[in-house]
Design an enzyme around this catalytic site. Structure first.
Site, PDB file in Angstrom:
ATOM      1  N   LYS A   1      39.306  40.401  38.071  1.00 13.40           N
ATOM      2  CA  LYS A   1      38.221  41.337  38.378  1.00 13.40           C
ATOM      3  C   LYS A   1      37.789  42.036  37.098  1.00 13.40           C
ATOM      4  CE  LYS A   1      38.219  40.735  42.897  1.00 13.40           C
ATOM      5  NZ  LYS A   1      37.051  40.369  43.742  1.00 13.40           N
TER       6      LYS A   1
ATOM      7  N   LYS B   1      43.287  33.226  41.606  1.00 13.31           N
ATOM      8  CA  LYS B   1      42.225  32.685  42.470  1.00 13.31           C
ATOM      9  C   LYS B   1      40.855  32.971  41.866  1.00 13.31           C
ATOM     10  CE  LYS B   1      40.076  33.911  46.906  1.00 13.31           C
ATOM     11  NZ  LYS B   1      38.865  34.364  46.193  1.00 13.31           N
TER      12      LYS B   1
ATOM     13  N   ASP C   1      36.889  33.889  42.230  1.00 11.96           N
ATOM     14  CA  ASP C   1      36.140  34.633  43.232  1.00 11.96           C
ATOM     15  C   ASP C   1      35.166  33.675  43.930  1.00 11.96           C
ATOM     16  OD1 ASP C   1      36.095  38.078  42.743  1.00 11.96           O
ATOM     17  OD2 ASP C   1      35.673  37.017  44.615  1.00 11.96           O
ATOM     18  N   GLU C   2      34.718  34.072  45.110  1.00 14.03           N
ATOM     19  CA  GLU C   2      33.894  33.178  45.921  1.00 14.03           C
ATOM     20  C   GLU C   2      32.578  32.822  45.222  1.00 14.03           C
ATOM     21  OE1 GLU C   2      32.767  37.339  46.811  1.00 14.03           O
ATOM     22  OE2 GLU C   2      34.652  36.247  46.705  1.00 14.03           O
TER      23      GLU C   2
ATOM     24  N   HIS D   1      37.829  30.103  51.531  1.00  6.28           N
ATOM     25  CA  HIS D   1      37.231  31.433  51.501  1.00  6.28           C
ATOM     26  C   HIS D   1      36.133  31.432  52.570  1.00  6.28           C
ATOM     27  CE1 HIS D   1      35.291  35.107  50.225  1.00  6.28           C
ATOM     28  NE2 HIS D   1      36.278  35.321  49.362  1.00  6.28           N
TER      29      HIS D   1
ATOM     30  N   LYS E   1      38.923  47.196  52.470  1.00  2.00           N
ATOM     31  CA  LYS E   1      37.512  47.580  52.334  1.00  2.00           C
ATOM     32  C   LYS E   1      36.580  46.830  53.263  1.00  2.00           C
ATOM     33  CE  LYS E   1      36.406  44.201  48.755  1.00  2.00           C
ATOM     34  NZ  LYS E   1      36.196  43.895  47.333  1.00  2.00           N
TER      35      LYS E   1
END
Ligand code: CAP
Ligand code: MG
Length: 430
Positions: free
Chosen positions: A152, A178, A180-181, A270, A310
């Site tokens: 991130k 991983k 991110d999408e 995902h 979240k």
């Protein structure tokens, strides 16, 4: 002369055959339409019918009709003859039970809640290649949740920077890194570079820790490109491929299940875009049905929510999805889940992710137990002492849960966890 024949699809006395599929819908008729007729319209338009009476009707037509056999308030159960469905063709199933019916004027609201897939129907599908036990053996991780993190911010790192963060994540004790999408192969971070550079870091981390390390690298693209990317992953010794299964589509996922299986790659699914159709409780398709479909066609794991993080999803929903993925038999549960016998179809892991940090780990494990994959991303990279300390803090939180002690007690002897709690405490992101 009768204009329509929707009531031909309604028979409250009907007992479904063992090989039929059963669907449970939530529905609200539009003004002026009775519940029976609305239910008949759902059964008709999702099987053989249309809006008006017809005359060329070979006898087999009657045998192919779906039947409304139970209406309970705004819930309806419909039985679908096996012969309606092509063997092993999941996209065709969706075109029927999740197709035009969502757009009918005669319905104010419609939601596909769940379906019982008969043993005869399931027998044409392979399911997950590995199953939870197979994944645990492959990763040599037993007796705790598997752990992972996405670098991130989501995108923007170069492949080099990505690999360096991956190394820190693994050295902190995590099993997986991983993508991110929304990271695939961008000008600043090409897929090929990421695969190659992370593989180097993986080997180094495995040597230094003696632990098996892996990654969910995102191959999402057109199917031909996904095949090329899966082959490259196998070439560099990876044992997983990641696919954004909703945006790639059921057809592509079915093709990639076989392709990846032949390469010995598990599929991390995902679910980006799922909330577009499963969030509003009166319309669309539930996440538990999407999870069921993805287990059927063979992903090894899929995101299933946190309840405390979240993103949306209640504790009940999250637990239901986990049951659908892990259990060999699921019991019917009110108007939210139908019974399901999975036969020889292997289990799949639920994946909890989204706004998690060490302070929320016990809550998540209380919901899931240890048979799950825990993804803590912002919650490790945002740690005051950096990524490796964030991962260590999360592993310490897992240990505390397994030891049955509070995080505060554990933090007394674990400085990484203590620092994490200093920053986030037990905060639940909104
Ligand atoms: C989480 C995440 C995941 C979401 C997906 C994100 O990052 O990488 O994509 O968890 O949602 O991009 O938000 P953080 P879900 O851990 O930093 O929040 O798991 O509900 O499908
Ligand atoms: Mg993400």
């Amino acid at each position: 002369m009768a204009i329509d024949w929707y009531m031909d699809f309604v028979d409250p006395g009907y007992t479904p055959a063992r090989d039929e599929l059963i669907c449970l819908y939530y529905f609200e008729p539009a003004a002026g339409i009775s519940r029976e007729e609305a239910a008949g319209r759902i059964a008709s338009e999702s099987s053989t019918g249309t809006w008006t009476t017809l005359f060329t009707l070979p006898p087999r037509m009657k045998d192919l009709q779906a039947t409304v056999f139970e209406i309970d308030g705004n819930y309806v159960k419909i039985a679908y003859p096996l012969a309606l469905w092509e063997e092993g063709n999941a996209p065709q199933l969706l075109s029927g039970i999740a197709g035009n019916i969502f757009g009918m004027k005669a319905l104010k609201h419609l939601r596909l809640i769940d379906a019982t897939l008969s043993p005869a129907y399931i027998s044409h599908f392979k399911g997950p290649h590995f199953g939870m036990e197979g994944i645990r053996d492959m990763m040599q991780v037993h007796g705790r949740p598997l752990t992972g993190a996405v670098p991130k911010p989501k995108v923007g790192f170069s492949a080099d920077e990505n690999a360096a963060i991956g190394f820190e994540t693994w050295m902190g004790g995590f099993d997986f890194v991983k993508d991110d999408e929304n990271l695939t192969s961008t000008s600043f971070n090409r897929f090929e570079d990421r695969v190659r550079l992370l593989a180097k870091m993986r080997e180094k981390a495995e040597q230094l820790t003696g632990e098996r390390k892996s990654a969910f690298l995102n191959i999402t693209a057109d199917t031909a490109t996904m095949e090329q990317r899966a082959s490259l992953l196998a070439e560099y010794g990876w044992n997983y491929a990641m696919i954004d299964v909703v945006v790639a589509g059921t057809s592509a996922v079915m093709t990639m299940r076989d392709y990846c299986s032949d390469l010995g790659l598990a599929i991390h699914a995902h679910r980006a875009m799922h909330s577009a159709f499963d969030r509003y409780p009166k319309q669309g398709i539930t996440m538990q049905f999407l999870a069921k479909l993805m287990r059927l066609i063979g992903v090894s794991q899929i995101h299933s929510g946190t309840a405390v993080g979240k993103l949306t999803g209640t504790k009940k929903e999250v637990q239901l999805i986990a049951d659908v993925l892990r259990n060999s038999h699921t019991k019917a549960s009110g108007h939210i889940l139908l019974a399901q016998d999975w036969g020889r179809i292997k289990s799949a892991f639920p994946v909890s992710s989204g706004g998690l940090h060490p302070g929320l780990v016990p809550d998540v494990l209380d919901i899931y137990g240890e048979d799950m994959i825990l993804l803590v991303s912002g919650g490790i990279h945002g740690h005051p002492d950096g990524t490796r300390a964030g991962a260590q803090a999360t592993m310490q939180a897992i240990e505390a849960w397994k030891e049955g002690i509070s995080l505060d007690e554990k933090a007394a002897g674990s400085k990484e966890l203590a620092r994490g709690l200093e920053k986030w405490g037990y905060y639940r992101p909104k």
